[in-house]
Design an enzyme around this catalytic site. Structure first.
Site, PDB file in Angstrom:
ATOM      1  N   GLY A  10       0.817  -1.199   0.000  1.00 53.09           N
ATOM      2  CA  GLY A  10       0.000   0.000   0.000  1.00 53.09           C
ATOM      3  C   GLY A  10       0.851   1.249   0.000  1.00 53.09           C
ATOM      4  N   GLN A  11       0.271   2.327  -0.491  1.00 56.34           N
ATOM      5  CA  GLN A  11       1.026   3.561  -0.676  1.00 56.34           C
ATOM      6  C   GLN A  11       1.481   4.192   0.634  1.00 56.34           C
ATOM      7  OE1 GLN A  11      -0.364   6.082  -4.160  1.00 56.34           O
ATOM      8  NE2 GLN A  11      -2.298   5.122  -3.571  1.00 56.34           N
ATOM      9  N   THR A  62      -9.670  -1.474   0.425  1.00 52.90           N
ATOM     10  CA  THR A  62      -9.764  -0.213  -0.327  1.00 52.90           C
ATOM     11  C   THR A  62     -10.449  -0.341  -1.683  1.00 52.90           C
ATOM     12  OG1 THR A  62      -7.546  -0.564  -1.229  1.00 52.90           O
ATOM     13  CG2 THR A  62      -7.711   0.735   0.803  1.00 52.90           C
ATOM     14  N   THR A 101     -10.563   8.327   5.724  1.00 52.86           N
ATOM     15  CA  THR A 101     -10.818   8.793   4.361  1.00 52.86           C
ATOM     16  C   THR A 101     -11.899   9.869   4.291  1.00 52.86           C
ATOM     17  OG1 THR A 101     -11.628   8.039   2.185  1.00 52.86           O
ATOM     18  CG2 THR A 101     -12.465   6.891   4.098  1.00 52.86           C
ATOM     19  N   TYR A 125     -17.894   1.203   1.331  1.00 53.64           N
ATOM     20  CA  TYR A 125     -16.515   1.517   1.718  1.00 53.64           C
ATOM     21  C   TYR A 125     -16.484   2.640   2.758  1.00 53.64           C
ATOM     22  CZ  TYR A 125     -11.875   3.609   1.503  1.00 53.64           C
ATOM     23  OH  TYR A 125     -10.662   4.155   1.837  1.00 53.64           O
ATOM     24  N   LYS A 129     -15.328   2.423   6.713  1.00 54.96           N
ATOM     25  CA  LYS A 129     -14.241   3.240   7.259  1.00 54.96           C
ATOM     26  C   LYS A 129     -14.732   4.082   8.439  1.00 54.96           C
ATOM     27  CE  LYS A 129     -10.544   3.764   6.048  1.00 54.96           C
ATOM     28  NZ  LYS A 129      -9.293   3.130   6.547  1.00 54.96           N
ATOM     29  N   TRP A 150      -7.536  11.312  -1.941  1.00 56.32           N
ATOM     30  CA  TRP A 150      -6.933  11.410  -3.274  1.00 56.32           C
ATOM     31  C   TRP A 150      -5.434  11.111  -3.219  1.00 56.32           C
ATOM     32  CZ3 TRP A 150      -9.235  15.350  -7.189  1.00 56.32           C
ATOM     33  CH2 TRP A 150     -10.640  15.265  -7.181  1.00 56.32           C
TER      34      TRP A 150
END
Length: 296
Positions: A10-11, A62, A101, A125, A129, A150
């Site tokens: 994951g980022q 995600t 998020t 989603y 969250k 984003w």
């Protein structure tokens, strides 16, 4: 500082490993099979074994559209999972930072959202969250929820890399122009997480806990973002395409996207001293990393 982060890919996780290590911290990424958010007992065991100074809850389900048909799995991972992470943090007596998020909002406001605005997710989603946020805050007083949006980076799959890939084969791309948000680099998010973690480890003040918005300054539509990506790519000799702004209705998806994903980040600046770089500055930094791939 010893940081345990849930997830191994994951980022945000990858960025946190890079930035945390560079700053001299020990970052331990823990994921499946040792830590499975769908198996709360494994979460507690793995985090207690790591014995960190602070825990970052970054792993998540995600797949925004797929969540509409996998509600139980999304809620198990995004709702119950963070609750188990909070249980482990409480047992260890360490701070917890949970990544959430903009999807917890319905996107109908005509201004950036502040933390006290009513939530109202429009899809599974976002609802899952939001359940995770509530589980964290209810389960551990020594916790902070950071809402991001984003997200892009040199790592994994994201909008920047998708645009560059598509531009290699197409001269024109239709990109949604009626959704607005704050493009935010995962590398900048990682820097912000480290600052918040440092503050929470050093200071037990209640005002450092709670919910915060953390995105890059500056706003854009997806079409604006795409145009900036192609301008940066062209400057580096990479692929580029013209952008045709389309409406959300022209690009239907199973899950509804918020029309307004802008988050007001005044609170985290005031309380934690965290202000991320403008999104265009961070985009240049990420494009510098992607340039070799973009020129092939």
């Amino acid at each position: 500082m010893k940081i345990a982060v849930t997830g191994t890919a994951g980022q945000v996780v990858t960025s946190l490993i890079e930035r945390g290590t560079a700053a001299g911290h020990a970052v331990i990424a823990i994921g499946r099979p040792d830590l499975d958010l769908a198996d709360p007992a494994s979460v507690v065991r793995a985090l207690e074994a790591a014995a960190p100074d602070v825990i970052v809850s970054a792993a998540a389900y995600t797949a925004v559209d797929k969540a509409e048909s996998e509600r139980d799995l999304a809620f198990a991972v995004n709702g119950a999972g963070p609750g188990a992470v909070a249980q482990a943090a409480r047992a260890l007596g360490v701070p917890l930072i949970h990544i959430s998020t903009d999807y917890v909002f319905d996107g109908t406001l005509d201004r950036p959202y502040v933390e006290s605005d009513p939530t109202g997710p429009t899809g599974v989603y976002g609802a899952s969250k939001l359940a995770g946020e509530q589980a964290v805050l209810d389960g551990h007083d020594n916790s902070a929820v950071l809402r991001v949006a984003w997200v892009y980076s040199p790592f994994g799959g994201n909008f920047v890399k998708t645009m560059l890939r598509l531009a290699a084969d197409r001269d024109e791309l239709g990109v949604v122009g009626d959704q607005v948000g704050n493009p935010t680099s995962a590398l900048a998010i990682a820097d912000g997480i480290i600052q918040v973690a440092t503050n929470m480890v050093a200071d037990g003040s209640p005002e450092l806990r709670g919910t915060f918005h953390m995105t890059a300054p500056g706003e854009a539509s997806w079409a604006d973002f795409a145009q900036a990506i192609f301008a940066a790519s062209a400057a580096r000799g990479g692929p580029t395409a013209s952008v045709r702004a389309i409406g959300t209705a022209d690009y239907p998806t199973p899950a509804t996207r918020p029309a307004n994903s802008r988050l007001d980040c005044s609170r985290i600046a005031q309380v934690h001293g965290v202000t991320l770089p403008d999104w265009r500055t961070s985009l240049d930094d990420v494009m510098d990393r992607l340039q070799p791939a973009a020129t092939h």
